[in-house]
Design an enzyme around this catalytic site. Sequence first.
Site, short mmCIF file in Angstrom:
data_model
loop_
_atom_site.label_atom_id
_atom_site.label_comp_id
_atom_site.label_asym_id
_atom_site.label_seq_id
_atom_site.Cartn_x
_atom_site.Cartn_y
_atom_site.Cartn_z
N ASN A 9 1.94 -37.06 -16.36
CA ASN A 9 1.89 -38.04 -15.28
C ASN A 9 3.28 -38.66 -15.16
O ASN A 9 3.65 -39.51 -15.96
CB ASN A 9 0.84 -39.11 -15.59
CG ASN A 9 0.79 -40.19 -14.52
OD1 ASN A 9 1.32 -40.01 -13.42
ND2 ASN A 9 0.16 -41.30 -14.83
N TRP A 10 4.02 -38.20 -14.17
CA TRP A 10 5.41 -38.69 -14.02
C TRP A 10 5.44 -40.11 -13.45
O TRP A 10 6.48 -40.76 -13.47
CB TRP A 10 6.20 -37.76 -13.10
CG TRP A 10 6.53 -36.42 -13.70
CD1 TRP A 10 6.12 -35.93 -14.90
CD2 TRP A 10 7.36 -35.41 -13.11
NE1 TRP A 10 6.63 -34.66 -15.09
CE2 TRP A 10 7.41 -34.33 -14.00
CE3 TRP A 10 8.06 -35.31 -11.90
CZ2 TRP A 10 8.12 -33.16 -13.74
CZ3 TRP A 10 8.78 -34.15 -11.63
CH2 TRP A 10 8.81 -33.08 -12.55
N LYS A 11 4.35 -40.58 -12.91
CA LYS A 11 4.30 -41.89 -12.25
C LYS A 11 5.45 -41.98 -11.21
O LYS A 11 5.77 -40.98 -10.57
CB LYS A 11 4.38 -43.02 -13.27
CG LYS A 11 3.44 -42.83 -14.45
CD LYS A 11 3.32 -44.04 -15.31
CE LYS A 11 2.51 -43.71 -16.55
NZ LYS A 11 2.05 -44.86 -17.28
N HIS A 97 -6.28 -44.01 -11.96
CA HIS A 97 -5.41 -44.40 -13.07
C HIS A 97 -5.44 -45.92 -13.18
O HIS A 97 -5.52 -46.62 -12.17
CB HIS A 97 -3.98 -43.89 -12.81
CG HIS A 97 -3.11 -44.03 -14.02
ND1 HIS A 97 -2.54 -45.23 -14.37
CD2 HIS A 97 -2.76 -43.14 -14.97
CE1 HIS A 97 -1.85 -45.06 -15.49
NE2 HIS A 97 -1.97 -43.80 -15.88
N GLU A 99 -3.24 -48.03 -13.60
CA GLU A 99 -2.19 -48.74 -12.82
C GLU A 99 -2.62 -48.86 -11.37
O GLU A 99 -2.33 -49.86 -10.70
CB GLU A 99 -0.86 -47.98 -12.95
CG GLU A 99 -0.28 -48.14 -14.35
CD GLU A 99 0.57 -46.99 -14.84
OE1 GLU A 99 0.99 -46.15 -14.00
OE2 GLU A 99 0.81 -46.91 -16.05
N GLU A 169 -8.53 -43.25 -20.93
CA GLU A 169 -7.25 -43.90 -21.20
C GLU A 169 -7.47 -45.37 -21.51
O GLU A 169 -7.57 -46.20 -20.57
CB GLU A 169 -6.33 -43.77 -19.99
CG GLU A 169 -6.02 -42.34 -19.60
CD GLU A 169 -4.68 -42.25 -18.89
OE1 GLU A 169 -3.83 -41.52 -19.38
OE2 GLU A 169 -4.50 -42.93 -17.87
N GLY A 175 1.46 -46.69 -22.25
CA GLY A 175 2.85 -47.14 -22.16
C GLY A 175 3.21 -48.21 -23.17
O GLY A 175 4.25 -48.87 -23.05
N SER A 215 -0.10 -43.21 -24.81
CA SER A 215 0.99 -43.02 -25.78
C SER A 215 0.86 -41.72 -26.58
O SER A 215 1.19 -41.68 -27.77
CB SER A 215 1.11 -44.24 -26.70
OG SER A 215 1.39 -45.40 -25.94
N GLY A 236 2.03 -39.90 -20.06
CA GLY A 236 3.01 -40.56 -19.21
C GLY A 236 4.41 -40.38 -19.77
O GLY A 236 5.08 -39.37 -19.57
N GLY A 237 4.87 -41.38 -20.53
CA GLY A 237 6.25 -41.43 -21.02
C GLY A 237 6.76 -40.12 -21.61
O GLY A 237 7.84 -39.63 -21.25
C1 PEP Z 1 -0.52 -42.43 -18.43
O1 PEP Z 1 0.35 -42.60 -17.60
O2 PEP Z 1 -1.63 -42.05 -18.05
C2 PEP Z 1 -0.23 -42.68 -19.83
C3 PEP Z 1 -1.17 -42.46 -20.71
O3 PEP Z 1 1.03 -43.15 -20.14
P1 PEP Z 1 1.71 -43.13 -21.59
O4 PEP Z 1 1.53 -41.74 -22.14
O5 PEP Z 1 3.13 -43.48 -21.36
O6 PEP Z 1 0.99 -44.13 -22.43
#
Ligand code: PEP
Length: 253
Positions: A9-11, A97, A99, A169, A175, A215, A236-237
């Site tokens: 997930n590049w967001k 998501h 966010e 999640e 994050g 994470s 994500g990250g």
């Molecule tokens: C996400 O964006 O769905 C996510 C889980 O981010 P991260 O891996 O950075 O926690």
Amino acid sequence: MRQQIAAANWKMNLTYQQGEQLLDGILNANIQLAAHQSAVFAVPFPYLVMATQKLSGRNNYFASAQNCSDQKSGAYTGEVAAEMLKSINIRYCVLGHSERREYFFEGNQSLAKKVELCLANDITPIFCCGETLSIREVGAQEGFVETQLMESLFHFTEEDVRKVVIAYEPIWAIGTGKTASVEQAQEMHAHIRGLFAKKYNQATAQHIPILYGGSVKAANAGELFHSPDVDGGLVGGASLNATEFTSIIRALK
Ligand code: PEP
């Protein structure tokens, strides 16, 4: 074996050129996926065609949208319809998501419409669910996630619901660098699978991939994905780094 998925997930990160470089870096690793494995890249809308082109010809590598409209078409400036995604051959779409739920006020009913529109356009929804820290602190996480699933998914037929991918999640782990423990992830995944078994049947519950997100990184993907009910991750990250994400793809069962 159930489908196992490493989803990036590049967001709202990376320029187009940086996105191209990242995909090239990952594809250069030349990881051959088994039939039950997929690598999915949820990239910003303007990069979808580029990503689809780069990933084409690679077995089980797919581009994904990060969202779509809950309306079919029409006067909704700035929105992107599921039908538009289909018209550029997009096969996956992340929905709900945390966010989007938090900053864009997406609710369970609107998400139910988005799921319906994705399914009508042969797009696999990656449906996100998960609780806040305060909900976990009072031990109410199972009921909270059950409501999210009930209000957005449990009215679909068995045939349709089998086309959905779930991403659990926990919001407190997104994050933050804080990962749910393997035990916490497995416990919630087993609970979610149990809800599908109760609402539909055991075969349906066993069919649906449930990804963990929060994470995930190269260093913890192996042990998380090793859990019996964890079928990969939404990342994500760590998905913004080619070395990290290739290790995560390699960690799939
Ligand atoms: C996400 O964006 O769905 C996510 C889980 O981010 P991260 O891996 O950075 O926690």
